[in-house]
Design an enzyme around this catalytic site. Structure first.
Site, PDB file in Angstrom:
ATOM      1  N   CYS A 135       2.539   3.310  64.476  1.00 17.18           N
ATOM      2  CA  CYS A 135       1.875   4.217  65.418  1.00 17.18           C
ATOM      3  C   CYS A 135       0.953   5.226  64.742  1.00 17.18           C
ATOM      4  CB  CYS A 135       2.917   4.963  66.257  1.00 17.18           C
ATOM      5  SG  CYS A 135       4.289   5.637  65.296  1.00 17.18           S
TER       6      CYS A 135
ATOM      7  N   HIS B 294       1.627  11.895  68.784  1.00 16.59           N
ATOM      8  CA  HIS B 294       1.540  12.209  67.350  1.00 16.59           C
ATOM      9  C   HIS B 294       0.216  12.931  67.091  1.00 16.59           C
ATOM     10  CE1 HIS B 294       5.008   9.875  66.661  1.00 16.59           C
ATOM     11  NE2 HIS B 294       4.524   8.841  66.023  1.00 16.59           N
TER      12      HIS B 294
END
Lengths: 364, 364
Positions: free
Chosen positions: B128, B248
């Protein structure tokens, strides 16, 4: 025979921490005056088991004061610091008002204590995020040199004051409603927009300059160069606010320019430095974290490792309590160094009222 | 005439997000099989208004499957991915099991869609934190070149699974008792020590290698080089877990090596790229934040600014939903690209079952 001390901003997060640390360290103060804005005057504070009334910070309050700690915001320092100096006080200012003034020493005792000899009554305490970084970099610079620093910060809300802690606490209880949390303070109280900090990361601390950097980022860049006495050091910074109460963390990348520097010798340099604790045992999951640095004096370092491609370059994770070494403790350590070095204003170079040993620790 | 699709790990955070996105994007699936471990078999899931029973993921379940999305952990992929390929499925694997295998393409369609032509039945979806970074770097590399990347991450707990979100939620309600919060999952569930993530920052994601880097950091380093096709690119990373639910963030420093690159033209390159949203107006306090990237498909970029000392070098703040572009969405985009390019295994190069237009978006 001790000193008369004033704390300006005595009701704020840093002011209270200064009082607590003066007590804990047996700072040689015969008398402590608690000063604040007119709004906070009248507040009661406890010190050495006695109740004291906070008085309004006006120029005459500095008559007879030897050492004054200022942490009531830049405007208060600009209005009153020189008034205090004129009345004979040595001022240790915890705001950004005078940090980049060429006539004002900007001091982290572990790094540049020597410049205290040349002060003119006013000494600036650096920005919290700068202090912990230069503490970690200085022992490395001494042994291996230093050419370049790139830092990304992970900063706690207490750096924005006691109110911001309350806001985080209220927002934190509602994880489900996190995107709709009320926000009135962060990133900048006087700013036009406010964002929730709980369950978020805000890449803005202080306001923006025209170049896209925030003032906090420029503080880290310029103050590091000044404190380390390295005007040509390449430093760049990204400063980010996190949902952490107290304790700033920093991902610090640095190039020593010295291909001889290896992880073990850099770690040894850190371990041998005053005020640094090395917590660096990855296999045992030992590394610094802000939650466990709260309330502790030291600068904690860990996760030291070499850049895979650049000889003499490393990553380091640096954590410290932003209210202690980042503010109150460093201010008091400046005062202790002044006393030990006989450099409180008005004293002779022999420091006739010296009550502090050479390490800057109070002697009972 | 659509495809038969399998989701392995259908009850997990990524598996559920894959199902939701297949529905939302009108992915040309005639049939979707929901597979999971024996423990989760029997669970009911909703898809296109109907209830489906999750079946145990065993090799025979892949008979007749055209496209299989794997997100049930590396061990499940190692045990079953090749079984699925042998039975004729094209596997898009969301674990780290095969990412660095030289025979397995590692794909972010916006960056290296062309390598899909050479797949052998198995395609890896990157980590990710890597995906969102290469999405931001690729348009810059194309226009100006790229020599060096130094990244510090600010990663959400949902990357550690749905349980970790629950743990953060429980810890978050007790700011006062934060240092004593029960912790059983983070940083690594199987690790010997667990630390509270609420009101903390943990500089460990995944386990440590001998060199002091975590596996997450090596993923960012090695996957970036592989996806961008730049084995000699200098990349280094520090990965940190935060009390953020989803989203994130990354503080990305990069050197283009091109002194002609200026902020405006780099920002224009980002603005013109597929899947990137530029949110970069400091004066109006516009920049990406994880709290507001949740649930959104794009990679958000902002806070672009020049290194004060190094020509052609910049800082960029990159935020994306780690479950979407960081996982489920990118996997589906790989499948859409395979279909559009006629590269689903067993099909002719003319893509006779093609139901997708050239942009990889489904046609109804």
């Amino acid at each position: 025979m001790g000193y008369t001390v004033a704390i300006v901003g005595a009701t704020g997060a840093v002011g209270r921490t200064i009082a607590g640390k003066l007590e804990e360290r047996n700072f040689p103060a015969d008398k402590v005056k608690f000063l604040a804005s007119a709004r906070s005057a009248g507040t009661k504070v406890q010190f050495r088991g006695e109740e004291h009334t906070v008085l309004e910070a006006v120029p005459d309050q500095f008559d007879g004061v030897d050492i004054a700690f200022f942490s009531a915001g830049g405007n208060v320092s600009k209005a009153l610091a020189h008034e205090a100096v004129r009345r004979g006080a040595t001022v240790i200012d915890n705001t950004s008002a005078f940090r980049m003034d060429p006539d004002t020493p900007l001091v982290v005792p572990e790094v540049n204590r020597d410049v205290l000899q040349h002060h003119k009554g006013l000494i600036a305490n650096p920005n919290c995020s700068t202090i912990q970084m230069v503490c970690a970099l200085e022992p490395i610079r001494k042994k291996f040199g230093l050419e370049r620093v790139i830092v990304s910060t992970y900063q706690a809300v207490s750096g924005a004051g006691a109110e911001a802690i309350g806001e985080l606490g209220r927002q934190g209880t509602d994880m489900e409603g996190r995107a709709q949390s009320d926000a009135a303070l962060l990133p900048v109280k006087a700013g036009s927009k406010h964002y929730p900090i709980a369950y978020n990361a805000i890449p803005q601390i202080d306001s923006f300059g025209e170049d896209g950097y925030t003032l906090e980022e420029w503080k880290m860049i310029n103050e590091t160069k000044k404190i380390m006495g390295m005007p040509d050091l390449r430093v760049s910074a990204t400063c980010v606010r996190l949902p952490v109460v107290t304790g700033h963390s920093e991902s610090v990348y640095f190039e020593t320019g010295n291909p001889e520097a290896d992880t073990e010798s850099v770690r040894a340099a850190l371990a041998g430095a005053d005020g640094i604790t090395v917590m660096d045992d990855p296999e045992a999951q030992i590394y610094p974290m802000p939650l466990f640095a709260e309330g502790k004096d030291d600068v904690f370092t860990g996760r030291l490792r070499k850049d895979p491609d650049v000889p003499g370059a490393f990553h380091l994770w640096v954590v410290s309590d932003n209210l202690l070494k980042g503010a109150a403790l460093n201010s008091i350590q400046i005062a202790e160094a002044l006393i030990a070095d006989g450099a409180v204003k008005g004293e002779g170079a022999d420091g006739t009222r010296q009550h502090i040993n050479g390490d800057g620790h109070a002697i009972r």
